[in-house]
Write an enzyme that holds these catalytic residues in place. Sequence first.
Site, mmCIF file in Angstrom:
data_model
loop_
_atom_site.group_PDB
_atom_site.id
_atom_site.type_symbol
_atom_site.label_atom_id
_atom_site.label_comp_id
_atom_site.label_asym_id
_atom_site.label_seq_id
_atom_site.Cartn_x
_atom_site.Cartn_y
_atom_site.Cartn_z
ATOM 1 N N ASP A 312 0.967 -1.125 -0.049
ATOM 2 C CA ASP A 312 -0.177 0.072 0.125
ATOM 3 C C ASP A 312 0.721 1.090 0.013
ATOM 4 O O ASP A 312 0.710 2.298 0.592
ATOM 5 C CB ASP A 312 -1.024 -0.125 1.283
ATOM 6 C CG ASP A 312 -1.981 0.905 1.006
ATOM 7 O OD1 ASP A 312 -2.056 1.880 0.058
ATOM 8 O OD2 ASP A 312 -2.612 1.486 1.940
ATOM 9 N N PHE A 330 -3.760 10.581 4.588
ATOM 10 C CA PHE A 330 -3.417 9.143 4.722
ATOM 11 C C PHE A 330 -2.629 8.536 3.913
ATOM 12 O O PHE A 330 -2.760 8.666 2.649
ATOM 13 C CB PHE A 330 -4.905 8.393 4.497
ATOM 14 C CG PHE A 330 -5.933 8.532 5.601
ATOM 15 C CD1 PHE A 330 -5.964 8.197 6.827
ATOM 16 C CD2 PHE A 330 -7.190 9.512 5.182
ATOM 17 C CE1 PHE A 330 -7.020 8.422 7.723
ATOM 18 C CE2 PHE A 330 -8.156 9.649 5.995
ATOM 19 C CZ PHE A 330 -8.172 9.116 7.432
HETATM 20 O O1 DOR Z 1 -3.338 5.344 3.583
HETATM 21 C C1 DOR Z 1 -3.951 5.230 2.499
HETATM 22 N N1 DOR Z 1 -3.544 6.066 1.661
HETATM 23 N N2 DOR Z 1 -4.871 4.210 2.198
HETATM 24 C C2 DOR Z 1 -5.681 4.321 1.119
HETATM 25 O O2 DOR Z 1 -6.474 3.349 1.078
HETATM 26 C C3 DOR Z 1 -5.158 5.268 0.160
HETATM 27 C C4 DOR Z 1 -3.943 5.722 0.066
HETATM 28 C C5 DOR Z 1 -3.854 7.062 -0.811
HETATM 29 O O3 DOR Z 1 -4.012 6.976 -1.985
HETATM 30 O O4 DOR Z 1 -2.927 7.992 -0.285
#
Ligand code: DOR
Length: 435
Positions: A312, A330
């Site tokens: 991720d 995030f």
């Molecule tokens: O922490 C995250 N960042 N979780 C996600 O599902 C999307 C991602 C982002 O695109 O930055």
Amino acid sequence: MRVRIRNGRVIDPARGVDEVRDLVIVDGRIDAFVGPDVMGDFDLDVDATGLVVTPGFVDLHCHLREPGFEDKETIATGSMAAAAGGFTTICCMPNTAPTLDRGVDIEFVQSAARRAGRARVLPLGSVTQGQLGRELSDMSEMAAAGAVGFSDDGHPVWDARLMRFALELSRRHGLPVVDHCEDPALAAGGVLNEGRVSDLLGLRGQPSSSEEVMVARDLNLARVTGGRLHLAHLSARGSVMLLRAARREGIAVTAEVTPHHLTLTEDWALGSMGGRAYDTRTKVAPPLRTEADRRALVEALAEGVIDVIATDHAPHRLIDKECTYDEAAFGISGFETALGSLMTLVASGELALIDMIRRLTVEPCKAFGLPYGTLAPGAVADVTVFDPETTWQVSSGRFFSKGKNTPLEGKSLRGTVRMTLVDGRVVYDAQADAQ
Ligand code: DOR
């Protein structure tokens, strides 16, 4: 072109191989004659004494930000960072601008990745047009263009009826629907795990149940449709319990967990950044949870209930994190710390080395039906060579990724990637590429 990687500890979980031997690559394929002390002339002869030689790592979940957010990452910088992290194939999410929701968008990513010439990049298309959750994207068109799966990652597919249709369609094109399990009403704008740390900091939390109810819904829909479901970045113990039961029942589901959810907990949010009482670099979706959740994830991985490790990788600009926890984006930049983080679990005895490699190679390939992940004779020569012993200090300034957003800054990790080959071609060489 003949390449020899000499005297390394070759670990190929797909075939149960773990022994010191030479690996020979001829014209981009693993040669049939793999054995000790292979003779002949080589265009490249690598001494891998004391090093581990594995199939190239395959990441089913990353964000490359192009098109639209090139100040966070580009396909070139992201695929270079991936190669430096030992990844030879990476699957990128469609939450770009515009969203990857048409065949031409898939082709755009493929051609930019070819130009970059580092890790192989396989795009996912969105489930819904513009990831808005209203109408399904043209999945058949994207499948024909080479999309490897579909996801609205960053958001869940919150409309259960659309999710049901998407799973039904997945049977036709044979590609997985990857869901970011988060019930928006329950998550309710929470910025970290709901619990002790959110209380301490006075920040709004996201309960584990916001993930668990979506996992339960998706498993139910996978059961009734017989579609191919892949659960992204699981974070909660309750999700593991649901998944275990579903697997026993024989539902066609695969699931991934990230290195950060396997190694970090909500307590990391209490670190400081920029003079504040918290560290915004720990802000990630789903949030880091408790030690009990972390342990459940590690156990599920050892059992095979969770089959895949995925990074991720979510690069952001400094300004996206140099702000309050509420305002921060995030995401954690993950390619270049993945191996080092996971090797801490190997060192502590929580994860066997061969299982770590299995979950980074053959299992992701099985989950998405990709023809990589093994060093079997005749296989595509995607290879990672790493030193399992050396320790190093994380310094994001040295990342190839534009995303310097890591909560591991300054921490000591073990295990360094020495060389990465895609199709028998060196795409990363620690000595030559060091920066
Ligand atoms: O922490 C995250 N960042 N979780 C996600 O599902 C999307 C991602 C982002 O695109 O930055």
